[in-house]
Write a protein that holds these residues in place. Structure first.
Motif, short mmCIF file in Angstrom:
data_model
loop_
_atom_site.label_atom_id
_atom_site.label_comp_id
_atom_site.label_asym_id
_atom_site.label_seq_id
_atom_site.Cartn_x
_atom_site.Cartn_y
_atom_site.Cartn_z
N ARG B 186 0.90 1.77 1.50
CA ARG B 186 0.73 2.07 2.92
C ARG B 186 1.04 3.54 3.17
O ARG B 186 2.10 4.04 2.77
CB ARG B 186 1.66 1.18 3.75
N ASN B 196 5.82 2.27 1.29
CA ASN B 196 6.21 0.88 1.01
C ASN B 196 6.31 0.58 -0.49
O ASN B 196 5.93 -0.50 -0.93
CB ASN B 196 5.17 -0.07 1.63
N ASP B 198 8.57 -0.34 -2.31
CA ASP B 198 9.35 -1.53 -2.68
C ASP B 198 8.70 -2.84 -2.25
O ASP B 198 9.15 -3.91 -2.65
CB ASP B 198 10.76 -1.44 -2.08
N THR B 199 7.68 -2.73 -1.42
CA THR B 199 7.06 -3.97 -0.94
C THR B 199 5.55 -3.98 -1.16
O THR B 199 4.82 -4.68 -0.46
CB THR B 199 7.34 -4.17 0.57
N MET B 200 5.09 -3.21 -2.12
CA MET B 200 3.64 -3.13 -2.38
C MET B 200 3.07 -4.49 -2.79
O MET B 200 3.76 -5.29 -3.42
CB MET B 200 3.37 -2.16 -3.54
#
Lengths: 340, 369
Positions: B186, B196, B198-200
């Motif tokens: 993002r 992002n 850590d949350t890809m």
């Protein structure tokens, strides 16, 4: 035979009539390969010293001295590591920096808790985090390890790391010296990697400029430049051995060794003077730091001195990356540095 | 000479048949070497849309305002769109015969291009991956209609890419289904900064061109951004990844989806993965030879593998290798820093030679006409 002599003479004349090729060949033979060999010999000395201390034949100070010399050789080599050492994740096996989460201490202890009598294959199978000089430094200098009281726990690891480093450097120097190796690639053109000497010189300069950029990061990170200005003393390279500044100076020496050879190719006297002055200024300011870097960054009163040093490093990088590259018609970075 | 619709359509009709023969048919059919299309800079940083014949002759170098990334050819007209590199809001429609800039295509409000697009086989529609900056990171595929009267691309709607950060897209052999690499990263507004890591959640999506999802598959590592891809004539999809985890991790930077099979890692040697520095750029498939080629500019490494057996044919040092494309007999490879190169794959002992193209400053993708 006569034909061979004519051929060799022709090749030598061709090289001599091409100053850039001459400088590239000199850099390969007289700067880059010797720096790799010095790193290799320091690794051999470190292994000897580690064995001697572990068997009680040498004081700890001698081992510390051997470690500092190895670290220094590695630091000097970083702006010069064209080819094999910069490929295949090899350099991560030498040094683990930055260590944002204190992984070195944690993983070293975890490894030794898992393998009480660590063997070489166990170390080779472990993470790069515990295979290099940063883990060695942790064991040697961190109070948590208390090495002198725990020789039996740590000696297999120290010896294993030193052996791993020597094996790695033997491999890298071998890749330089073998037929069609890196030395030949930087001295005989065209070849599979470089179409001509200009391209090889560009490759050397790119690594050197990257080395100067790394110096900026190694200074700027503990200063807090990536942390909203809040100092991060434990992000200094080699903070445990308090040798950050010495390492930075060694890297600067490596970078300057390239410039000393390239200088003859620059027809612009002002540019030569500016780059010479930039190296001198950075060196003088580094040498003038009165305390280890991790201590310096903690005291706000030192900020102006550190900021001034950082600005000089930045200026040196720009002079080489922009002005020198443009003067020589060499392109420093494009997709590799800024891809998508 | 300005381009008229009549002239353009006349050329289009003449080459429509030839275009189906392969990427280089347009020019080789006229006795010329293939035309290599790419985004390129000059030493001063000016951006260009360029066309060079592989023998070194320049066809055109059209200055453009923004740096482009990939190039997509119209299926039969001598037109190509040079697609703006993220977060660019401009792409450029160029007449391949003389480099005339036909249109500077602007993205919609709160959208920017991601550097890749494809023309539909009808020639009437173009699909481009875009970022919805109003709902940061929502991936969309913008649809554009080619106005044949005015020779202008006109925005005609969009559909979801079914993921965040869509990058390259390509047609499956049916010509109606799109395969899209949703990179999972993002970014916001006009920034290139990843927000992002850590949350890809990268994914490989197949959907019809109207947006209906057919499949969505992932790789095990969430930080392994699926970005570039190529599709073989039999529908085999190869993807190239860029890994945002630890530099020393060994993760699948190449993956494959064979027709009817699950998406999975392509069996690349660990030592080769280690040479890529977690970054792959351009992928090309040579359908006649059943070969796949890939550039790894950060590792300064170029590879060719057998698409079916995964055997390595080439594992070569090549500084800042950038775009790669299949040409007669092998692959052409450009470079951001050095000389461009041709790899001759007519025998299993691959040879290479330097191309007489300008050195350096080539962007990460190339197209062939």
């Amino acid at each position: 035979m006569q034909r061979l002599i004519v051929l060799i003479t022709t090749l030598m004349l061709a090289a001599c009539s091409n100053p850039r090729q001459e400088v590239t060949v000199q850099l390969a033979n007289q700067v880059l390969l010797p720096a790799h060999q010095q790193w290799q010999s320091r690794n051999a000395a470190l292994l000897d010293s580690t064995r001697a201390w572990c068997s009680g034949d040498q004081p700890l100070a001698s081992l510390e001295q051997a470690f500092h010399q190895t670290q220094s050789a590695w630091s000097r080599l970083q702006p010069l590591m064209v080819g094999p050492l910069s490929e295949g994740n090899r350099s991560w096996q030498v040094q683990f920096w930055p260590d944002k989460r204190n992984m070195v201490a944690r993983q070293t202890e975890d490894l030794l808790n898992e393998f009480a009598d660590l063997t070489q294959p166990q170390l080779e199978g472990a993470s790069v985090v515990v295979q290099g000089l940063t883990a060695f430094e942790y064991v040697l200098f961190d109070e948590q390890a208390a090495l002198t009281d725990n020789r039996g726990r740590y000696c297999p690891l120290l010896t294993g790391i030193a052996r791993h480093q020597l094996t790695l450097s033997n491999e890298v120097v071998g890749l330089w010296q073998q037929p069609d190796g890196m030395l030949e690639t930087l001295t005989s053109f065209p070849n599979g990697r470089y179409a001509n000497a200009d391209k090889a010189l560009g490759g050397i300069l790119r690594v050197q400029v990257t080395g100067v950029d790394t110096l900026k990061k190694k200074l700027g990170t503990p200063m807090g430049r990536l942390n909203s200005g809040v100092p991060q003393p434990y992000q200094a390279e080699a903070w445990r051995s308090r040798h950050s500044t010495e390492n930075l100076l060694a890297s600067l020496t490596g970078a300057q060794a390239v410039w000393e050879r390239v200088r003859s190719l620059v027809g612009d006297a002002k540019l030569v003077g500016d780059i010479d002055a930039a190296y001198k200024s950075v060196r003088d300011k580094l040498a003038a730091l009165p305390a280890p870097l991790m201590n310096m960054v903690e005291d706000k009163a030192n900020q102006p001195q550190l900021q001034s040093l950082y600005a000089d490093l930045d200026a040196l990088e720009n002079l080489q990356q922009t002005d020198l590259a443009r003067h020589l018609g060499i392109q420093i970075g494009f997709n590799a540095n800024d891809g998508d | 000479m300005s381009l008229t619709r009549r002239q353009l359509l006349g050329v289009g009709a003449a080459v429509a048949g030839a275009a189906t023969l392969g990427g280089w048919a347009l020019w080789s059919g006229r006795g010329q070497s293939p035309l290599l299309l790419s985004a390129r800079n000059d030493d001063a940083g000016q951006h260009y849309a360029v066309g060079y014949f592989l023998d070194g002759r320049r066809a055109f170098a059209t200055p453009v305002a923004e740096r482009c990334h990939d190039v997509c050819r119209h299926p039969f007209l001598p037109l190509a769109l040079f697609v703006g590199r993220r977060p660019s809001r401009e792409s450029y429609l160029v007449d391949l015969r003389d480099g005339t800039l036909v249109q500077a295509l602007h993205s919609q409000s709160q959208r920017h291009f991601y550097g890749h697009a494809v023309f539909h086989r009808s020639g009437q529609w173009l699909y481009a991956t875009e970022n919805d900056t109003g709902e940061a990171g929502r991936g969309v595929v913008g649809r554009y209609r080619l106005d044949s009267q005015r020779l202008q691309l006109i925005h005609d709607g969009e559909v979801s890419s079914h993921g965040v950060g869509p990058h390259q897209l390509a047609w499956l052999p049916d010509g109606e289904s799109l395969v899209i690499g949703n990179g999972g990263i993002r970014t916001e507004g006009g920034s290139r900064e990843a927000m992002n890591l850590d949350t890809m959640a990268p994914s490989l999506v197949v959907m019809d061109r109207h947006g209906e999802r057919i499949s969505k598959e992932t790789l095990p590592q969430s930080q392994n951004s699926i970005r570039h891809l190529a599709v073989a004539a039999d529908g085999t999809v190869i993807t190239g990844q860029q890994y945002h985890g630890a530099p020393w991790d060994s993760v699948p930077l190449l993956a494959i989806k064979r027709p009817g099979e699950a998406y999975q890692p392509f069996p690349v040697a660990t030592s080769q993965l280690a040479m890529m520095k977690q970054y792959t750029a351009s992928i090309a498939i040579h359908n006649e030879k059943r070969l796949v080629a890939m550039t790894a500019p950060r590792g300064n490494r170029f590879f060719i593998w057998d698409l079916d057996s995964a055997a390595t044919l080439v594992d070569a040092a090549m500084p800042d290798c950038a775009g790669v494309g299949a040409v007669p007999g092998g692959f052409a490879v450009t470079s951001g820093q050095g000389k461009c190169r041709y790899f001759d794959c007519r025998s299993r002992e691959v040879t290479s030679r330097w191309l007489e193209l300008p050195d350096a400053w080539w962007d990460n993708h190339l197209g062939l006409a």
